[in-house]
Design an enzyme around this catalytic site. Sequence first.
Site, PDB file in Angstrom:
ATOM      1  CE  LYS A 143      40.050  18.686  43.618  1.00 27.36           C
ATOM      2  NZ  LYS A 143      38.672  18.846  43.212  1.00 27.36           N
ATOM      3  N   GLY A 170      42.621  18.652  32.849  1.00 27.98           N
ATOM      4  CA  GLY A 170      42.160  19.999  33.199  1.00 27.98           C
ATOM      5  C   GLY A 170      42.954  21.027  32.414  1.00 27.98           C
ATOM      6  CB  SER A 171      43.350  24.638  32.993  1.00 25.90           C
ATOM      7  OG  SER A 171      43.851  24.600  34.304  1.00 25.90           O
ATOM      8  N   GLY A 230      47.689  21.870  35.168  1.00 23.10           N
ATOM      9  CA  GLY A 230      48.458  20.677  34.805  1.00 23.10           C
ATOM     10  C   GLY A 230      49.942  20.885  35.036  1.00 23.10           C
ATOM     11  CD  GLU A 262      45.020  13.217  27.744  1.00 24.85           C
ATOM     12  OE1 GLU A 262      44.928  14.143  26.906  1.00 24.85           O
ATOM     13  OE2 GLU A 262      45.569  12.141  27.503  1.00 24.85           O
ATOM     14  CB  CYS A 268      39.781  18.753  26.173  1.00 27.96           C
ATOM     15  SG  CYS A 268      39.130  17.171  26.607  1.00 27.96           S
ATOM     16  CD  GLN A 321      35.861  28.083  32.238  1.00 28.08           C
ATOM     17  OE1 GLN A 321      36.398  28.172  33.345  1.00 28.08           O
ATOM     18  NE2 GLN A 321      36.544  27.909  31.131  1.00 28.08           N
ATOM     19  CD  GLU A 333      41.409  24.556  26.244  1.00 30.23           C
ATOM     20  OE1 GLU A 333      42.069  24.620  27.300  1.00 30.23           O
ATOM     21  OE2 GLU A 333      40.995  23.481  25.759  1.00 30.23           O
TER      22      GLU A 333
HETATM   23  P1  ADP Z   1      39.204  24.227  35.168  1.00 28.92           P
HETATM   24  O1  ADP Z   1      39.827  25.486  34.665  1.00 28.92           O
HETATM   25  O2  ADP Z   1      38.891  23.207  34.127  1.00 28.92           O
HETATM   26  O3  ADP Z   1      38.187  24.368  36.242  1.00 28.92           O
HETATM   27  P2  ADP Z   1      41.507  23.135  36.558  1.00 28.92           P
HETATM   28  O4  ADP Z   1      42.482  22.653  35.598  1.00 28.92           O
HETATM   29  O5  ADP Z   1      41.939  24.187  37.511  1.00 28.92           O
HETATM   30  O6  ADP Z   1      40.295  23.573  35.835  1.00 28.92           O
HETATM   31  O7  ADP Z   1      40.878  21.935  37.371  1.00 28.92           O
HETATM   32  C1  ADP Z   1      40.885  20.579  37.026  1.00 28.92           C
HETATM   33  C2  ADP Z   1      40.972  19.790  38.316  1.00 28.92           C
HETATM   34  O8  ADP Z   1      42.199  20.115  38.962  1.00 28.92           O
HETATM   35  C3  ADP Z   1      39.881  20.104  39.318  1.00 28.92           C
HETATM   36  O9  ADP Z   1      39.484  18.917  39.977  1.00 28.92           O
HETATM   37  C4  ADP Z   1      40.568  21.048  40.285  1.00 28.92           C
HETATM   38  O10 ADP Z   1      40.004  21.055  41.572  1.00 28.92           O
HETATM   39  C5  ADP Z   1      41.957  20.456  40.322  1.00 28.92           C
HETATM   40  N1  ADP Z   1      43.014  21.386  40.779  1.00 28.92           N
HETATM   41  C6  ADP Z   1      43.000  22.736  40.780  1.00 28.92           C
HETATM   42  N2  ADP Z   1      44.149  23.238  41.291  1.00 28.92           N
HETATM   43  C7  ADP Z   1      44.920  22.173  41.616  1.00 28.92           C
HETATM   44  C8  ADP Z   1      46.237  22.018  42.185  1.00 28.92           C
HETATM   45  N3  ADP Z   1      46.977  23.061  42.524  1.00 28.92           N
HETATM   46  N4  ADP Z   1      46.716  20.774  42.376  1.00 28.92           N
HETATM   47  C9  ADP Z   1      45.977  19.700  42.011  1.00 28.92           C
HETATM   48  N5  ADP Z   1      44.740  19.773  41.487  1.00 28.92           N
HETATM   49  C10 ADP Z   1      44.204  20.985  41.293  1.00 28.92           C
END
Ligand code: ADP
Length: 495
Positions: A175, A228-229, A233, A250, A284, A331, A385
């Site tokens: 995904k 991701g964030s 995470g 990560e 990151c 963002q 961050e």
């Molecule tokens: P950013 O702030 O970098 O956009 P996120 O950490 O929210 O990021 O997103 C990183 C990834 O995690 C993306 O592919 C996003 O669609 C996915 N994501 C967002 N929310 C969820 C969730 N609740 N469960 C799993 N994946 C998620």
Amino acid sequence: MPTKFQNYIAGAWCDSSNGKTFENRNPANWDEVLGTFPLSTKSDVDRAVEAANEAFRSWRLVPAPERGNILRRAGEIMVQRKDEIAAIMTREMGKPLTETRGDVQEGIDTAFYSATEGRRLFGINTPSELRNKLNLSFRIPVGVCGLITPWNFPMAIPSWNLFPGLVAGNTFVFKPAEDTPWTANVLVEILIEAGLPSGCVNIVHGAGEVVGAAITEHPLVQAVSFTGSTSTGSIVAQNCGKQTKHVCLEMGGKNAQIVMEDADLDLAIEGVLWGAFGTTGQRCTATSRLILHEKIHDELVDRLRKQASKLRLGDGLANGTDVGPIINEKQRKNIDRYVKIGKEEGANCILGGEIAEEGELKKGWFYQPTIFTNVTPDMRIAKEEIFGPVLSVLKCSSLEEAIEINNSVIYGLSSSIYTRDINRAMQAARDIEAGITYINSATIGAEAHMPFGGVKATGNGHREGGWAVFDFYTEWKSVYIDYSGKLQRAQIDIN
Ligand code: ADP
């Protein structure tokens, strides 16, 4: 009509089960719609997981070197398509072509590295405590893996996971981030062309809270890799924890570059310009803190401000662009919010600090490269961050103090020190709390065959890249072979 892109499930391209789509737009020119992608549902994820589970039955039995051959072909196709993929990536993600070419190259390096690793994947043999008995241990695949990726490295991050994970015998439900779905589809196309059997990789596009969450909650998914964030995470980890899935996280960073008074200042300035403003600060591993020895502080700040003010903002496709747009409006708002916080906290904004809207820039989500001085370690802009082109400069009077400031944040991904003193460099390499330390080089520049990841709140102990990623994508199987022809009881039948 914009091009309609699809999911790839069980060896076939398909729409989402409800037929809904979302738009992929160019962050440098928001009016440009690059395509529509499926806004998928939980039932699409269910189908993808079932396909991956079915494919795993035969993929795990394909010899690892043969699996590696498919990855090598994928790498060769990526070499041929490098410029084309880089242009796609720049259009949907924004960073300049030089950087998107680097992103594709990281995928190529990972493909070739993973392919050869298929001929190693070493196990360990030990003597048995009993006679006429042999102990072996070797790596076996984990099973169906979920892969949830961000938008800042649309080719490199998926490659770091898919390629070694596939060589190790796993299958995937992938995904990608909503902001960079096109590059992800190209990656899947390449794997199909390289000969990957149906079901081994399935891509399901859509919202994180729907598609990502469904992956983490599906009982047949054995392991999830997330980049991701930190806030997302943590949700991913909690979901995976409920079913005791393996999870590789990560997440955030607040990386610092330290510059000591004996450093080569030209080199240090080049490093911080690249580290802080490359990829518009959206890595990151970006440099978001600069810790300067007081003796060179004023000179370095002055020279840095002058050079940073010359950085050219623009469309990443245009020649001469140094800094591309921010990925999206949300963002950019977040970055602007942090800049306001910095000003309110009493830091001195010596460059930028505003949304960039002159001429063509107003079509996209640009933000001026921003530098704060007089930052102290307790300020939010020194701790949290920001994920944008915002650099906080802090002052120190010794190496010990520099390291203490470096280590005062919750994160520990990358770090850097500029000094000509080997003793101080080695002390820093030992004492800095981070997964990566660069000496006389910027905080960015990971190589595909080295472990990548962070300590403290950045991760959960796993590493991507290099040989270390195989620890995540494999389990150990211990096999005891008794050729004594009688019952031998471990711990009991010993002299
Ligand atoms: P950013 O702030 O970098 O956009 P996120 O950490 O929210 O990021 O997103 C990183 C990834 O995690 C993306 O592919 C996003 O669609 C996915 N994501 C967002 N929310 C969820 C969730 N609740 N469960 C799993 N994946 C998620």
